[in-house]
Write an enzyme that holds these catalytic residues in place. Structure first.
Site, PDB file in Angstrom:
ATOM      1  CG  ASP A   8     -16.337   1.737  48.197  1.00  0.00           C
ATOM      2  OD1 ASP A   8     -17.480   1.542  47.739  1.00  0.00           O
ATOM      3  OD2 ASP A   8     -15.755   0.924  48.940  1.00  0.00           O
ATOM      4  N   GLY A  57     -15.579  12.256  54.390  1.00  0.00           N
ATOM      5  CA  GLY A  57     -14.869  12.282  53.122  1.00  0.00           C
ATOM      6  C   GLY A  57     -14.913  13.630  52.427  1.00  0.00           C
ATOM      7  N   PRO A  65     -25.476   9.936  55.045  1.00  0.00           N
ATOM      8  CG  PRO A  65     -24.488   8.725  56.774  1.00  0.00           C
ATOM      9  CD  PRO A  65     -25.710   8.761  55.907  1.00  0.00           C
ATOM     10  CD  GLN A  79     -23.401   4.040  57.998  1.00  0.00           C
ATOM     11  OE1 GLN A  79     -23.952   4.361  56.940  1.00  0.00           O
ATOM     12  NE2 GLN A  79     -22.103   4.165  58.168  1.00  0.00           N
TER      13      GLN A  79
END
EC number: 2.5.1.16
Length: 281
Positions: free
Chosen positions: A156, A139, A163, A31
């Site tokens: 979070d 994650g 992503p 990103q």
């Protein structure tokens, strides 16, 4: 004359923040990261021009995703954070001296490294805490493969695009449920319901199927514009029924100074307005 960063996360609504000084602008494998200075909010972090956190108002978001589940649980020792590369979530979690271990899984090592340099006030030393284990990994992959158990899992995530999209799936939530202890609690970032209602509805359908006690609570964060933000809540334990006086006692014992969280706010955050209630299955 200052420039303005225009965020266009939503199709019919945008917000703009004045860029007094651009401090960092670089594209990583995943990103584009920017950090800039703003007169009201201090340093601002954006990913692909979407506001992620600010020096000025991050405390609201981070306090409500950490202190609500940890104090509701009352005996948490192991916490998992998915995302949170800026370190703000780890900062608030680690303020609980009763915790033994915190695992933080961040997909982008670049976010962590530049946050240490450009946003050190967010982590406030959390990355040096010996109780923290930082894992650079996807994650969803970590959650699928881990055999560890956690008392609290905090997701979070970014918004469910790019992503972050995989962190909003039924499969991911199912893996998270498996990684919880018997009375463990899963909390998630679920966007601004007024503008992102489908995001909340989809997550809540999964939570309803997985947990005996499920739902969401809210907080208002200025730079997450469009109304209050929703946080998903799921547990099979008694944490959702903890009375106010017990929360107050736990909060007093923890000796944590907060800017937004109070036990009264904790209880009130679960009182939902009608339009949010109608988004729940």
């Amino acid at each position: 004359m200052s420039d303005w960063l225009r965020e266009t996360l939503h199709p019919d609504y945008a917000q703009a923040l004045r860029v007094d000084e651009m401090l960092y602008d670089s594209k990583t494998e995943h990103q584009r990261l920017k950090v800039f200075q703003n007169g009201t909010f201090g340093r601002v972090l954006t990913l692909d021009d979407v506001v992620q956190t600010t020096e000025g108002d991050n405390f609201i978001y981070h306090e409500m995703l950490t202190h609500v589940p940890i104090l509701a649980h009352g005996a948490a020792r192991r916490v998992l954070i998915i995302g949170g590369g800026d370190g703000g979530m780890a900062r608030e979690v680690l303020r609980h001296t009763s915790l033994d271990h915190v695992t933080m899984v961040e997909i982008d090592a670049g976010v962590v490294e530049f946050s240490k340099e450009y946003l050190p006030m967010l982590s406030a030393g959390a990355f040096e805490d010996p109780r923290l284990t930082l894992v650079i990994d996807d994650g969803a992959a970590f959650m699928r493969e881990t055999t560890e158990k956690f008392d609290v899992i905090i997701v979070d995530s970014t918004d469910p695009i790019g992503p972050g999209e995989v962190l909003f799936t039924d499969t991911f939530y199912g893996h998270a449920r498996r990684a919880l202890t018997a009375d463990g609690i899963l909390v998630t970032q679920n966007g601004v319901p007024f503008l992102q209602g489908a995001e909340l509805s989809n997550s809540m359908r999964a939570f309803k199927a997985l947990f005996a006690d499920w739902g969401c609570y809210t907080a208002t964060i200025p730079t997450y514009a469009g109304g209050p933000m929703a946080f998903g809540w799921g547990t099979d334990g008694p944490a959702g029924r903890v009375p106010l006086d017990v929360l107050q006692s736990r909060f007093d014992t923890a000796k944590i100074e907060t800017g937004y969280y109070t036990p009264e706010v904790h209880k009130a955050a679960f009182a939902l307005p009608g339009y949010i209630k109608r988004l729940l299955p």
